[in-house]
Each structure stands twice: as structure tokens, then as C-alpha cells.
Motif scaffolding. Structure first.
Motif, PDB file in Angstrom:
ATOM      1  N   LEU A  63      -7.432 -15.790  20.736  1.00 24.54           N
ATOM      2  CA  LEU A  63      -8.229 -14.567  20.776  1.00 24.54           C
ATOM      3  C   LEU A  63      -7.804 -13.734  19.572  1.00 24.54           C
ATOM      4  O   LEU A  63      -6.646 -13.322  19.477  1.00 24.54           O
ATOM      5  CB  LEU A  63      -7.988 -13.797  22.073  1.00 24.54           C
ATOM      6  N   GLU A  64      -8.742 -13.513  18.653  1.00 20.33           N
ATOM      7  CA  GLU A  64      -8.412 -12.835  17.407  1.00 20.33           C
ATOM      8  C   GLU A  64      -8.514 -11.316  17.524  1.00 20.33           C
ATOM      9  O   GLU A  64      -9.389 -10.803  18.225  1.00 20.33           O
ATOM     10  CB  GLU A  64      -9.328 -13.338  16.289  1.00 20.33           C
ATOM     11  N   ASP A  65      -7.598 -10.640  16.836  1.00 18.89           N
ATOM     12  CA  ASP A  65      -7.594  -9.177  16.720  1.00 18.89           C
ATOM     13  C   ASP A  65      -7.602  -8.449  18.058  1.00 18.89           C
ATOM     14  O   ASP A  65      -8.306  -7.466  18.233  1.00 18.89           O
ATOM     15  CB  ASP A  65      -8.790  -8.702  15.881  1.00 18.89           C
ATOM     16  N   VAL A  66      -6.801  -8.911  19.016  1.00 17.50           N
ATOM     17  CA  VAL A  66      -6.771  -8.261  20.337  1.00 17.50           C
ATOM     18  C   VAL A  66      -5.479  -7.489  20.601  1.00 17.50           C
ATOM     19  O   VAL A  66      -5.428  -6.681  21.517  1.00 17.50           O
ATOM     20  CB  VAL A  66      -6.992  -9.273  21.482  1.00 17.50           C
ATOM     21  N   ILE A  67      -4.453  -7.710  19.807  1.00 15.31           N
ATOM     22  CA  ILE A  67      -3.162  -7.096  20.105  1.00 15.31           C
ATOM     23  C   ILE A  67      -2.999  -5.739  19.443  1.00 15.31           C
ATOM     24  O   ILE A  67      -2.321  -4.871  19.958  1.00 15.31           O
ATOM     25  CB  ILE A  67      -2.017  -8.062  19.741  1.00 15.31           C
ATOM     26  N   GLY A  68      -3.618  -5.528  18.332  1.00 12.44           N
ATOM     27  CA  GLY A  68      -3.494  -4.233  17.663  1.00 12.44           C
ATOM     28  C   GLY A  68      -2.255  -4.137  16.793  1.00 12.44           C
ATOM     29  O   GLY A  68      -1.752  -3.060  16.545  1.00 12.44           O
ATOM     30  N   PHE A  69      -1.762  -5.277  16.315  1.00 21.68           N
ATOM     31  CA  PHE A  69      -0.636  -5.274  15.384  1.00 21.68           C
ATOM     32  C   PHE A  69      -1.073  -4.539  14.128  1.00 21.68           C
ATOM     33  O   PHE A  69      -2.153  -4.759  13.603  1.00 21.68           O
ATOM     34  CB  PHE A  69      -0.231  -6.715  15.025  1.00 21.68           C
ATOM     35  N   THR A  70      -0.239  -3.648  13.678  1.00 20.82           N
ATOM     36  CA  THR A  70      -0.533  -2.976  12.420  1.00 20.82           C
ATOM     37  C   THR A  70       0.747  -2.804  11.632  1.00 20.82           C
ATOM     38  O   THR A  70       1.775  -2.458  12.189  1.00 20.82           O
ATOM     39  CB  THR A  70      -1.226  -1.616  12.625  1.00 20.82           C
ATOM     40  N   ALA A  71       0.657  -3.090  10.376  1.00 19.94           N
ATOM     41  CA  ALA A  71       1.806  -2.893   9.492  1.00 19.94           C
ATOM     42  C   ALA A  71       1.357  -2.094   8.286  1.00 19.94           C
ATOM     43  O   ALA A  71       1.910  -2.214   7.216  1.00 19.94           O
ATOM     44  CB  ALA A  71       2.387  -4.239   9.079  1.00 19.94           C
ATOM     45  N   GLU A  72       0.315  -1.272   8.479  1.00 24.06           N
ATOM     46  CA  GLU A  72      -0.203  -0.542   7.332  1.00 24.06           C
ATOM     47  C   GLU A  72       0.756   0.541   6.866  1.00 24.06           C
ATOM     48  O   GLU A  72       0.676   0.997   5.735  1.00 24.06           O
ATOM     49  CB  GLU A  72      -1.611  -0.033   7.633  1.00 24.06           C
ATOM     50  N   PHE A  73       1.690   0.965   7.745  1.00 23.50           N
ATOM     51  CA  PHE A  73       2.734   1.919   7.389  1.00 23.50           C
ATOM     52  C   PHE A  73       4.051   1.424   7.956  1.00 23.50           C
ATOM     53  O   PHE A  73       4.063   0.738   8.979  1.00 23.50           O
ATOM     54  CB  PHE A  73       2.459   3.308   7.991  1.00 23.50           C
ATOM     55  N   PRO A  74       5.178   1.793   7.355  1.00 18.68           N
ATOM     56  CA  PRO A  74       6.468   1.478   7.978  1.00 18.68           C
ATOM     57  C   PRO A  74       6.550   2.157   9.351  1.00 18.68           C
ATOM     58  O   PRO A  74       5.919   3.192   9.576  1.00 18.68           O
ATOM     59  CB  PRO A  74       7.501   2.082   7.020  1.00 18.68           C
ATOM     60  N   SER A  75       7.307   1.602  10.262  1.00 20.60           N
ATOM     61  CA  SER A  75       7.422   2.186  11.598  1.00 20.60           C
ATOM     62  C   SER A  75       8.277   3.447  11.600  1.00 20.60           C
ATOM     63  O   SER A  75       8.151   4.287  12.483  1.00 20.60           O
ATOM     64  CB  SER A  75       7.986   1.162  12.583  1.00 20.60           C
ATOM     65  N   GLN A  76       9.137   3.613  10.608  1.00 19.90           N
ATOM     66  CA  GLN A  76      10.001   4.787  10.521  1.00 19.90           C
ATOM     67  C   GLN A  76       9.193   6.013  10.082  1.00 19.90           C
ATOM     68  O   GLN A  76       8.160   5.881   9.444  1.00 19.90           O
ATOM     69  CB  GLN A  76      11.144   4.549   9.516  1.00 19.90           C
ATOM     70  N   ASN A  77       9.708   7.193  10.417  1.00 20.49           N
ATOM     71  CA  ASN A  77       9.087   8.446   9.998  1.00 20.49           C
ATOM     72  C   ASN A  77       9.918   9.099   8.899  1.00 20.49           C
ATOM     73  O   ASN A  77      11.088   8.783   8.733  1.00 20.49           O
ATOM     74  CB  ASN A  77       8.954   9.402  11.182  1.00 20.49           C
ATOM     75  N   ASN A  78       9.286  10.033   8.181  1.00 23.21           N
ATOM     76  CA  ASN A  78       9.939  10.778   7.100  1.00 23.21           C
ATOM     77  C   ASN A  78      10.498   9.838   6.029  1.00 23.21           C
ATOM     78  O   ASN A  78      11.658   9.949   5.643  1.00 23.21           O
ATOM     79  CB  ASN A  78      11.040  11.694   7.648  1.00 23.21           C
ATOM     80  N   VAL A  79       9.667   8.893   5.590  1.00 22.75           N
ATOM     81  CA  VAL A  79      10.109   7.910   4.596  1.00 22.75           C
ATOM     82  C   VAL A  79       9.075   7.758   3.485  1.00 22.75           C
ATOM     83  O   VAL A  79       7.877   7.906   3.699  1.00 22.75           O
ATOM     84  CB  VAL A  79      10.371   6.523   5.230  1.00 22.75           C
ATOM     85  N   TYR A  80       9.575   7.456   2.292  1.00 23.16           N
ATOM     86  CA  TYR A  80       8.726   7.066   1.177  1.00 23.16           C
ATOM     87  C   TYR A  80       8.456   5.573   1.303  1.00 23.16           C
ATOM     88  O   TYR A  80       9.282   4.816   1.840  1.00 23.16           O
ATOM     89  CB  TYR A  80       9.429   7.319  -0.157  1.00 23.16           C
ATOM     90  N   PHE A  81       7.299   5.141   0.800  1.00 22.71           N
ATOM     91  CA  PHE A  81       7.008   3.712   0.794  1.00 22.71           C
ATOM     92  C   PHE A  81       6.044   3.395  -0.333  1.00 22.71           C
ATOM     93  O   PHE A  81       5.349   4.283  -0.837  1.00 22.71           O
ATOM     94  CB  PHE A  81       6.475   3.233   2.147  1.00 22.71           C
ATOM     95  N   GLU A  82       6.056   2.130  -0.741  1.00 23.09           N
ATOM     96  CA  GLU A  82       5.080   1.680  -1.736  1.00 23.09           C
ATOM     97  C   GLU A  82       3.734   1.581  -1.039  1.00 23.09           C
ATOM     98  O   GLU A  82       3.635   1.006   0.049  1.00 23.09           O
ATOM     99  CB  GLU A  82       5.463   0.311  -2.300  1.00 23.09           C
ATOM    100  N   CYS A  83       2.714   2.122  -1.650  1.00 23.18           N
ATOM    101  CA  CYS A  83       1.374   2.080  -1.074  1.00 23.18           C
ATOM    102  C   CYS A  83       0.912   0.618  -0.973  1.00 23.18           C
ATOM    103  O   CYS A  83       1.219  -0.201  -1.840  1.00 23.18           O
ATOM    104  CB  CYS A  83       0.396   2.874  -1.928  1.00 23.18           C
ATOM    105  N   VAL A  84       0.195   0.321   0.073  1.00 23.50           N
ATOM    106  CA  VAL A  84      -0.307  -1.041   0.308  1.00 23.50           C
ATOM    107  C   VAL A  84      -1.434  -1.345  -0.673  1.00 23.50           C
ATOM    108  O   VAL A  84      -2.318  -0.524  -0.890  1.00 23.50           O
ATOM    109  CB  VAL A  84      -0.811  -1.190   1.759  1.00 23.50           C
ATOM    110  N   GLU A  85      -1.364  -2.536  -1.277  1.00 25.38           N
ATOM    111  CA  GLU A  85      -2.408  -3.007  -2.187  1.00 25.38           C
ATOM    112  C   GLU A  85      -3.130  -4.162  -1.509  1.00 25.38           C
ATOM    113  O   GLU A  85      -2.562  -5.237  -1.330  1.00 25.38           O
ATOM    114  CB  GLU A  85      -1.792  -3.464  -3.507  1.00 25.38           C
ATOM    115  N   GLU A  86      -4.383  -3.933  -1.121  1.00 26.18           N
ATOM    116  CA  GLU A  86      -5.127  -4.912  -0.336  1.00 26.18           C
ATOM    117  C   GLU A  86      -5.226  -6.281  -0.982  1.00 26.18           C
ATOM    118  O   GLU A  86      -5.217  -7.292  -0.307  1.00 26.18           O
ATOM    119  CB  GLU A  86      -6.520  -4.383  -0.020  1.00 26.18           C
ATOM    120  N   GLY A  87      -5.318  -6.361  -2.271  1.00 28.33           N
ATOM    121  CA  GLY A  87      -5.471  -7.637  -2.958  1.00 28.33           C
ATOM    122  C   GLY A  87      -4.246  -8.540  -2.905  1.00 28.33           C
ATOM    123  O   GLY A  87      -4.313  -9.706  -3.270  1.00 28.33           O
TER     124      GLY A  87
END
Length: 174
Positions: free
Chosen positions: A130-154
Motif C-alpha cells: 500500500l503506497e503512501d499510507v504511513i505519512g513518512f516525511t523527511a522534508e525537515f529534520p525532526s529537531q527544532n531550532n536548527v539550521y539545515f541545508e534546504c532540500v533539492e528535489e532533483g
């Protein structure tokens, strides 16, 4: 007197520091970098037996012992003699963190997908995905108040984050 102390305490707590505003002009700082994978790295597969590094859930089913390797997949043991389980093979299930067993079917997550698997002493069969049913997301780090490299879709699918020094941060998660 008691009320005066209570009021004074509330005033002190209410006068906290100003909200933090990220500084995007710095050259480098500690932050998070996305870990990318392409779709070929997300496939389910059988491999030869290997040692357990980070065990998760464990299920006993018939003469089998199933041990989740957190984030990686499933170790399958022949448990005919519980004093000497035999490591048979490893099932690669990228992004696998949880599993459950019901009526002989093993359910396991594969990032956003839910897999229904039939496991035997020599193979694993995918009964359903079953595809796309769990809602896993890694678009942001799970930690708060952090800098991160922006995600590049390609670059592929973000499957996790690693902490490292990043140059000229442009993204921040409050």
C-alpha cells in the motif's frame, strides 16, 4: 506576601528573552544535511545473513525468529532449536522501523509504504504494497531550532538527516 511572591515570579517568567531570529549571514554553523536516495535504493531484496547492529522488534512465528534491524530490514532465523537459532538471511526493507504480525502475515513499513509479507525459512514474498499510507516525511529534520541545508528535489528522495557543519545556511526550523 505569598501573592506578592507569586506575582513577582510570574512577571519574571513572562520577561523571557526575545524570540530567536536565525542569522543567515554566517559562513558556517552546525546543522543538518539531507541524506538522499533514488528509487532503486528503496527496493526490497534478499541478502545473505548478517549480524544485527540495531535491533528493533522481535517476533517468533512457528520455527522462525524475525528481528527488525531499525531502518534497514529484517533478519530471519531458523528457531527450531531456540538455544541455537540459525541466522538464515536478511530482507532489505529500507526505512523499516516497525513491524507487526497477524494471521501469519508480517506487516512492515517501507518509508511511506506498508508491506504485507509472507515469510518462510527460505524466502519472503510481498503479498501487497500500500503506497503512501504511513505519512513518512523527511522534508525537515525532526529537531527544532536548527539550521539545515534546504532540500533539492532533483537529488532524490530524502530518507534521513545527518548532523554536520553546513556552509552559509539558508534554511532554519524553529
Amino acid at each position: 506576601m505569598r501573592y506578592t511572591l507569586l506575582l513577582l515570579s510570574m512577571l519574571v517568567l513572562a520577561c523571557g528573552p526575545d524570540d530567536f531570529h536565525p542569522d543567515f549571514n554566517q559562513e558556517s554553523t552546525m546543522g543538518f544535511r539531507p541524506i538522499y536516495a533514488d528509487s532503486s535504493e528503496l527496493n526490497i531484496g534478499l541478502e545473505s545473513a548478517r549480524n544485527i547492529v540495531s535491533a528493533g522488534k522481535i517476533y517468533s512465528y512457528g520455527n522462525l525468529l524475525l528481528v527488525n534491524e531499525v531502518g534497514k530490514g529484517l533478519h530471519v532465523y531458523d528457531n527450531t532449536d531456540p538455544r541455537k537459532p540459525v541466522n538464515k538471511f536478511f530482507v532489505t526493507i529500507p526505512g523499516n522501523h516497525d513491524m507487526a504480525m497477524k494471521d501469519g502475515v508480517l506487516y512492515a513499513d517501507n518509508y511511506d509504504d506498508l508491506l504485507a509479507l509472507q515469510v518462510s525459512s527460505d524466502t519472503v514474498i510481498i503479498l501487497k504494497r500500500l503506497e503512501d499510507v504511513i505519512g513518512f516525511t523527511a522534508e525537515f529534520p525532526s529537531q527544532n531550532n536548527v539550521y539545515f541545508e534546504c532540500v533539492e528535489e532533483g537529488k532524490g528522495i530524502v530518507v534521513g538527516w545527518e548532523q554536520t557543519m553546513i556552509e552559509k545556511p539558508k534554511c532554519y526550523k524553529p
